[in-house]
Design a protein around this motif. Structure first.
Motif, PDB file in Angstrom:
ATOM      1  N   UNK A  63     -12.193  24.146 -27.361  1.00  0.00           N
ATOM      2  CA  UNK A  63     -13.512  24.013 -26.658  1.00  0.00           C
ATOM      3  C   UNK A  63     -14.275  23.162 -27.599  1.00  0.00           C
ATOM      4  N   UNK A  64     -13.532  22.039 -28.443  1.00  0.00           N
ATOM      5  CA  UNK A  64     -14.391  21.159 -29.223  1.00  0.00           C
ATOM      6  C   UNK A  64     -15.350  21.647 -30.330  1.00  0.00           C
TER       7      UNK A  64
ATOM      8  N   UNK B  61      -1.290  21.144 -21.568  1.00  0.00           N
ATOM      9  CA  UNK B  61      -1.249  20.379 -20.274  1.00  0.00           C
ATOM     10  C   UNK B  61      -1.602  18.842 -20.213  1.00  0.00           C
ATOM     11  N   UNK B  62      -2.024  18.433 -21.792  1.00  0.00           N
ATOM     12  CA  UNK B  62      -2.285  17.064 -21.854  1.00  0.00           C
ATOM     13  C   UNK B  62      -3.664  16.600 -21.372  1.00  0.00           C
ATOM     14  N   UNK B  63      -3.786  16.698 -20.020  1.00  0.00           N
ATOM     15  CA  UNK B  63      -5.113  16.199 -19.204  1.00  0.00           C
ATOM     16  C   UNK B  63      -5.176  16.972 -18.140  1.00  0.00           C
TER      17      UNK B  63
ATOM     18  N   UNK C 134      -4.567  24.654 -23.054  1.00  0.00           N
ATOM     19  CA  UNK C 134      -5.248  23.665 -22.653  1.00  0.00           C
ATOM     20  C   UNK C 134      -6.595  23.562 -23.077  1.00  0.00           C
ATOM     21  N   UNK C 135      -7.179  22.352 -23.035  1.00  0.00           N
ATOM     22  CA  UNK C 135      -8.639  22.125 -23.431  1.00  0.00           C
ATOM     23  C   UNK C 135      -9.552  22.848 -22.456  1.00  0.00           C
ATOM     24  N   UNK C 136     -10.836  22.451 -22.257  1.00  0.00           N
ATOM     25  CA  UNK C 136     -11.709  23.109 -21.349  1.00  0.00           C
ATOM     26  C   UNK C 136     -11.524  22.464 -19.975  1.00  0.00           C
ATOM     27  N   UNK C 137     -11.137  20.973 -19.816  1.00  0.00           N
ATOM     28  CA  UNK C 137     -11.243  20.574 -18.523  1.00  0.00           C
ATOM     29  C   UNK C 137      -9.680  21.068 -17.848  1.00  0.00           C
ATOM     30  N   UNK C 138      -8.735  21.153 -18.738  1.00  0.00           N
ATOM     31  CA  UNK C 138      -7.506  21.405 -18.456  1.00  0.00           C
ATOM     32  C   UNK C 138      -7.396  22.877 -17.747  1.00  0.00           C
ATOM     33  N   UNK C 139      -8.052  23.864 -18.299  1.00  0.00           N
ATOM     34  CA  UNK C 139      -8.181  25.128 -18.098  1.00  0.00           C
ATOM     35  C   UNK C 139      -9.204  25.434 -16.947  1.00  0.00           C
TER      36      UNK C 139
ATOM     37  N   UNK D 188     -15.106  25.617 -30.890  1.00  0.00           N
ATOM     38  CA  UNK D 188     -13.780  26.460 -31.242  1.00  0.00           C
ATOM     39  C   UNK D 188     -12.921  26.683 -30.468  1.00  0.00           C
ATOM     40  N   UNK D 189     -12.326  27.851 -30.255  1.00  0.00           N
ATOM     41  CA  UNK D 189     -11.244  28.224 -29.211  1.00  0.00           C
ATOM     42  C   UNK D 189     -11.465  29.416 -28.755  1.00  0.00           C
ATOM     43  N   UNK D 190     -11.067  29.832 -27.627  1.00  0.00           N
ATOM     44  CA  UNK D 190     -10.864  31.313 -27.011  1.00  0.00           C
ATOM     45  C   UNK D 190      -9.530  31.506 -26.505  1.00  0.00           C
ATOM     46  N   UNK D 191      -9.041  32.506 -26.871  1.00  0.00           N
ATOM     47  CA  UNK D 191      -7.583  32.855 -26.423  1.00  0.00           C
ATOM     48  C   UNK D 191      -7.474  34.434 -25.837  1.00  0.00           C
ATOM     49  N   UNK D 192      -6.535  34.552 -24.980  1.00  0.00           N
ATOM     50  CA  UNK D 192      -6.262  35.523 -24.319  1.00  0.00           C
ATOM     51  C   UNK D 192      -4.748  36.097 -24.532  1.00  0.00           C
ATOM     52  N   UNK D 193      -4.613  37.503 -24.996  1.00  0.00           N
ATOM     53  CA  UNK D 193      -3.161  37.746 -24.811  1.00  0.00           C
ATOM     54  C   UNK D 193      -3.221  39.261 -24.097  1.00  0.00           C
TER      55      UNK D 193
END
Length: 361
Positions: free
Chosen positions: A278-279, A219-221, A240-245, A282-287
């Protein structure tokens, strides 16, 4: 052997063979050969001039190719005041950075973007091509300025503010994507950033969905994330990053549990999987198999610019190589950690063997 198979066999032997020669060898009319060629091109089996055979190991990156300018402050940034900085320039743009990262990892990659008919555009294409990325699908637009991205970084490498001049991408129409569709249809995966206009993003998502092409979206931003259509059916994974999510899910993310809920909301919009960066967390992911949270390895951060692009490339590399989703995410984190430790947007140390060594150490 069928006529289509015969045509493909002769093309493999001589990619520059003419349609008349094919007609004589196969024993059909030239117009019939033209029909077979048109169908093969539409399906992505062959593409471009000289009947270039498709390569199912390629990844196509679509979106931004910019000139990046970074100003690293020599002292703690003071707003509304003059700040002494050290300025560097490099090739940038999310799609271009991801393509370069993949090229450094040894993956066959092509870039579909647009640049101005100016010094910056020529330099971007030349440098990207030297790194092994196919740039033949990128348009050079007369009268337009190549995109630029300027970031002010604090002494710790964290971004204070960034400024982007991306007007050229407003010209990136659905018709342009349709013109390059044989490149996409032949690829193992397609990656797109949201520098494209909203109507082009919707066209790409809908057509990839209809044709079963694996599509990955950055999503870029937070502002550009809003350009994505409400329905994301056909998106294999969105990154996405946090803000984009937060924009995509319509909620605030302050905890890991919030991230779990946000991922669920985004998947309800049709995306197959969601990876939220999340900087330092780390990361969160859902599948469809569930939700996980990975912490990153601690590193000394020099510059955060490009870390997200490196993560996307490492993750894409893993997915294209047939790794599990979890292992692909770990490869992405390893790639990001290398970029965090350099002032460049793409780490020159990036190699597939190094990433595997990092995740298996």
């Amino acid at each position: 052997m069928g006529k289509e198979s015969l045509i493909l066999q002769y093309i493999r032997i001589n990619p520059f063979i003419s349609q008349q020669e094919l007609a004589e060898k196969v024993g059909i009319s030239r117009s019939a050969v033209a029909g077979y060629i048109a169908n093969l091109t539409k399906r992505g089996v062959i593409k471009g001039r000289a009947y270039i055979m498709s390569d199912e190991s390629s990844i196509v990156c679509i979106g931004g190719a910019n000139l990046d300018r970074k100003a690293l402050s020599k002292q703690k940034v003071r707003l509304h005041s003059s700040n002494p900085v050290a300025v560097t320039e490099s090739c940038g743009g999310v799609a271009r950075n991801v393509a370069e990262n993949l090229g450094r990892l040894g993956w066959q990659t092509s870039l579909i973007s647009c640049v101005g008919d100016d010094h910056e555009g020529k330099w971007l294409l030349q440098e990207t091509k030297l790194l092994g990325v196919d740039v033949s699908g990128t348009w050079t637009m007369p009268g337009e300025r190549t995109g630029t991205y300027t970031a002010l970084l604090d002494t710790d490498g964290e971004m204070v503010i960034s400024m982007a001049n991306m007007d050229i991408y407003d010209r990136f129409t659905p018709d342009m994507l349709a013109e390059r569709w044989s490149h996409l249809a032949a690829a193992k995966a397609v990656f797109v950033d949201t520098n494209l206009p909203a109507e082009s993003l919707q066209y790409l998502i809908e057509r990839c969905h209809a044709e079963g092409i694996s599509l990955y979206v950055d999503p870029v931003s937070s502002a550009k994330a809003a350009k994505l259509p409400e329905r994301l059916d056909g998106v294999h994974t969105i990154l996405p990053n946090r803000e984009e999510a937060e924009v995509l899910a319509g909620m605030k993310i302050e905890t890991i549990e919030d991230c779990r809920v946000a991922c669920k909301q985004i998947r309800k919009r049709g995306a197959g999987s969601v990876v939220v960066t999340l900087g330092e967390q780390g990361i969160c992911f859902a599948t469809e198999d569930g939700f996980e949270h990975f912490q990153p390895e601690p590193v000394e951060v020099v510059d955060v610019t490009g870390a997200g692009d490196s993560f996307a490339a490492g993750f894409l590399y893993g997915m294209a190589a047939g790794e599990s989703f979890t292992r692909a995410c770990r490869l992405g984190l390893a790639a990001a950690s290398l970029t965090l430790q350099t002032e460049r947007s793409v780490s020159p140390l990036l190699q597939a063997e190094r990433l595997y060594h990092m995740i298996e150490a």
